[in-house]
Design an enzyme around this catalytic site. Structure first.
Site, short mmCIF file in Angstrom:
data_model
loop_
_atom_site.label_atom_id
_atom_site.label_comp_id
_atom_site.label_asym_id
_atom_site.label_seq_id
_atom_site.Cartn_x
_atom_site.Cartn_y
_atom_site.Cartn_z
N LYS A 111 -2.54 9.41 -13.77
CA LYS A 111 -3.71 10.20 -14.19
C LYS A 111 -3.51 10.85 -15.54
CE LYS A 111 -2.12 11.42 -10.79
NZ LYS A 111 -1.37 11.89 -9.60
N VAL A 138 -6.93 8.89 -9.18
CA VAL A 138 -7.66 10.05 -8.63
C VAL A 138 -7.87 9.84 -7.13
CG1 VAL A 138 -9.69 11.53 -8.81
CG2 VAL A 138 -8.95 10.21 -10.80
N GLY A 140 -5.76 9.51 -4.53
CA GLY A 140 -4.88 8.65 -3.72
C GLY A 140 -5.61 7.44 -3.19
N ILE A 142 -8.52 7.31 -1.69
CA ILE A 142 -9.99 7.41 -1.57
C ILE A 142 -10.66 6.64 -2.71
CG2 ILE A 142 -11.94 9.00 -1.40
CD1 ILE A 142 -9.91 11.26 -0.96
N GLU A 196 3.98 15.93 -7.65
CA GLU A 196 4.37 15.21 -8.86
C GLU A 196 5.86 15.46 -9.13
OE1 GLU A 196 2.21 13.17 -10.78
OE2 GLU A 196 1.18 13.50 -8.90
N LYS A 211 -7.29 14.67 -13.28
CA LYS A 211 -8.18 13.87 -12.42
C LYS A 211 -9.64 14.22 -12.69
CE LYS A 211 -4.72 13.56 -8.75
NZ LYS A 211 -4.20 14.26 -7.57
N GLY A 308 0.48 10.74 -1.31
CA GLY A 308 1.43 10.13 -0.39
C GLY A 308 1.53 8.63 -0.64
P1 NAP Z 1 8.29 9.01 -8.43
O1 NAP Z 1 8.56 9.03 -6.98
O2 NAP Z 1 8.89 10.07 -9.29
O3 NAP Z 1 8.75 7.57 -8.98
C1 NAP Z 1 8.82 7.27 -10.32
C2 NAP Z 1 9.56 5.93 -10.48
O4 NAP Z 1 9.54 5.55 -11.85
C3 NAP Z 1 11.01 5.97 -10.04
O5 NAP Z 1 11.34 4.79 -9.37
C4 NAP Z 1 11.79 6.06 -11.36
O6 NAP Z 1 13.04 5.39 -11.32
C5 NAP Z 1 10.87 5.29 -12.29
N1 NAP Z 1 10.96 5.79 -13.66
C6 NAP Z 1 10.52 6.97 -14.13
N2 NAP Z 1 10.77 7.08 -15.45
C7 NAP Z 1 11.38 5.93 -15.82
C8 NAP Z 1 11.89 5.41 -17.03
N3 NAP Z 1 11.84 6.12 -18.17
N4 NAP Z 1 12.42 4.18 -17.02
C9 NAP Z 1 12.50 3.46 -15.89
N5 NAP Z 1 12.03 3.88 -14.70
C10 NAP Z 1 11.48 5.10 -14.67
O7 NAP Z 1 6.73 9.03 -8.73
P2 NAP Z 1 5.54 8.68 -7.71
O8 NAP Z 1 5.25 9.86 -6.86
O9 NAP Z 1 5.80 7.37 -7.08
O10 NAP Z 1 4.31 8.58 -8.73
C11 NAP Z 1 4.12 7.44 -9.53
C12 NAP Z 1 2.76 7.53 -10.20
O11 NAP Z 1 1.75 7.55 -9.19
C13 NAP Z 1 2.53 8.80 -11.03
O12 NAP Z 1 1.73 8.50 -12.13
C14 NAP Z 1 1.80 9.69 -10.07
O13 NAP Z 1 1.00 10.66 -10.73
C15 NAP Z 1 0.93 8.69 -9.35
N6 NAP Z 1 0.47 9.10 -8.04
C16 NAP Z 1 1.36 9.57 -7.14
C17 NAP Z 1 0.91 9.91 -5.87
C18 NAP Z 1 1.84 10.47 -4.83
O14 NAP Z 1 1.34 10.85 -3.78
N7 NAP Z 1 3.14 10.51 -5.06
C19 NAP Z 1 -0.44 9.75 -5.55
C20 NAP Z 1 -1.32 9.24 -6.52
C21 NAP Z 1 -0.84 8.90 -7.76
P3 NAP Z 1 14.24 5.89 -10.37
O15 NAP Z 1 13.72 5.75 -8.97
O16 NAP Z 1 15.36 4.97 -10.65
O17 NAP Z 1 14.50 7.32 -10.76
N1 HSE Z 2 0.59 15.24 -6.83
C1 HSE Z 2 -0.66 14.65 -6.54
C2 HSE Z 2 -1.35 15.44 -5.46
C3 HSE Z 2 -0.45 13.22 -6.09
O1 HSE Z 2 -0.70 16.27 -4.85
O2 HSE Z 2 -2.54 15.26 -5.24
C4 HSE Z 2 -1.71 12.47 -5.99
O3 HSE Z 2 -2.28 12.27 -7.24
#
Ligand code: NAP
Ligand code: HSE
Length: 435
Positions: A111, A138, A140, A142, A196, A211, A308
């Protein structure tokens, strides 16, 4: 564009294998046959970029797929679709640009990148004849981006009210229901994978502002940047505010609001009192809800898990499938004309709202009269005042005051003037009310 008969597989390069990346990899590996059935040919995970290849993962996959070199994904001629799930702006943005520039389709859940650079990336994708999809950025799991671009496109949208950050909604729900300390609730949200990488983005309302900028840009056909969004986070909310709001018939939610105001667009993220009987008040835990008012459709509400691994995987994989199906069928991306009507952003100072104020004042005659005078002189009408608790030792009393609709700039002026009254010890809370 290859011919349909040439397509034996669609090749995916993943950037990131964290909370969402692991879910996406697992879905691609474990649902292989089902996904192939939907596309027409199999999806193959070709390379996965990570930072720490030796880290334990939530998905079991051939470690030979892991790489720490972005070139192995971005310069790989086999990769059709790059899926960016790293988060943050750097290096996600340059990688996104590289992927599109080299003619690869891009799916992202990022986002921050889409809010800050979405229009630039969309133009780049169109100029390269590739597709950029960002449904997971935006809400998750939905569906929101799709409906705003398609199903609701015939409407003039007048307002969007949303709970679009799962982490803060989870924290507020637990604080409200259990009187839980903010930090304990935040830790639980992190453990569940909602937060995050830097949870201050959630707690200070930045994630919701990103978002909202994405949604408002689509809803109002105008460029809304993250810095246009007025923003307040949830750190200053206390157990007392939840208790008092409850006694007054309200819940407290971190709302993201985009509204049309006199031709301009009002965009704001802040805690708000919402009536307990409203749908938004009933959204709890990591659930998100977005309520949209359109002139044709009326009110529609989108509700579901906004954070999630699994819900976000659902949106990411759906985007991958949409691109893969077209690739398999040899159909080019559908151009998505973006219109920037250049609307002004309405300043928060001209907002008209009702307000909840909690203040600690000297417990003596005449204090309420002084407060009423300040408010009255600024044309702010009081709807109710309740004296909550008195502290005999310090000689103070706690007042909760609700106003009738008033201009934000007048209210802010009143807060400054009340703070200067010797009888006001502290203005402890100030929360807008959204009916
Ligand atoms: P996360 O758990 O922190 O995972 C990030 C991944 O990217 C990790 O595997 C990390 O590697 C890798 N990474 C980060 N920086 C890097 C770099 N410079 N070079 C190579 N690899 C790199 O994040 P996440 O929660 O999955 O979120 C990912 C995206 O989805 C974000 O944009 C977030 O805003 C979005 N999002 C997340 C959710 C949620 O519920 N978590 C929901 C909607 C959207 P390592 O594992 O080796 O450290
Ligand atoms: N950190 C974000 C949240 C993940 O709590 O809604 C989904 O974008």
């Amino acid at each position: 564009m290859r011919n349909i008969k040439d397509r034996k597989e669609i090749v995916i390069g993943l950037l990131g294998l964290g909370v969402v990346g692991s879910g996406v990899a697992q879905a691609i590996l474990e649902r292989k046959d089902g996904l192939a059935g939907r596309v027409g040919c199999p999806l193959r995970l070709q390379r996965v970029l990570v930072r720490h290849p030796d880290k334990p993962r939530a998905v079991s996959l051939d470690t030979g797929l892991l790489t720490t070199s972005a070139d192995e994904v971005l310069n790989n001629p086999e990769v059709d679709i790059v899926v960016e799930l790293m988060g943050g702006e750097d290096p996600a943005l340059p990688y996104a640009r590289r992927a599109l520039t080299s003619g690869k389709h891009l799916v992202t859940a990022n986002k921050e990148v889409m809010a800050k650079h979405g229009p630039e990336l969309v133009s780049l994708a169109q100029s390269k004849g590739v597709e950029l999809r960002y449904e997971a950025s935006v809400g998750g799991g939905i569906p929101l981006i799709g409906p705003f671009m398609g199903d609701l496109a015939a409407n003039r949208i007048s307002a969007v009210h949303g709970i679009i950050n799962g982490t803060t909604n989870y924290i507020l729900s637990r604080m409200a229901a259990e009187g839980l300390d903010f930090n304990i609730a935040l830790k639980a949200a992190q453990e569940l994978g909602y937060a995050e990488a830097d949870p201050t983005n959630d707690v200070d309302g930045k994630d919701a502002a990103y978002k909202l900028a994405i949604l408002a840009t689509l809803a109002f056909n105008t460029r809304v940047r993250p810095e246009d969004v007025y923003r307040e986070g949830i750190r200053r909310l206390t157990e007392r505010d939840f208790r008092y709001a409850g006694e007054l018939g309200y819940a407290i939610k971190l709302l993201a609001i985009a509204k049309e105001r006199e031709g301009a667009v009002e965009v704001r993220v802040h805690p708000a009192l919402v009536p307990q009987e409203s749908l938004l008040a009933k959204v709890s835990g990591a659930y998100n809800a977005v309520q949209v008012e359109g002139d044709l459709v009326g009110q529609v509400i989108f509700y579901g898990l906004g954070a999630g691994s699994r819900p976000t995987t659902s949106a990411v994989v759906a985007d991958v499938l949409a691109i893969a199906r077209r690739l398999y069928q040899g159909i080019g991306p559908v151009p998505r004309p973006t219109q920037d009507t250049g609307r002004a952003i309405a300043p928060i100072s001209r907002l008209s709202a009702r307000y909840y104020l909690r203040m600690v004042v000297a417990d003596r005659p005449g204090v309420l009269a002084q407060i009423s005078r300040v408010l009255g002189d600024l044309s702010i009408s009081i709807a109710s005042v309740i004296q909550m608790e008195a502290d005999e030792v310090s000689g103070t009393a706690e007042l909760v005051l609700m106003t009738r609709p008033a201009l934000e700039e007048s209210l802010q002026q009143a807060l400054r003037e009340m703070q200067d009254l010797g009888a006001v010890t502290e203005i402890a809370s100030f929360i807008r009310v959204e009916a």
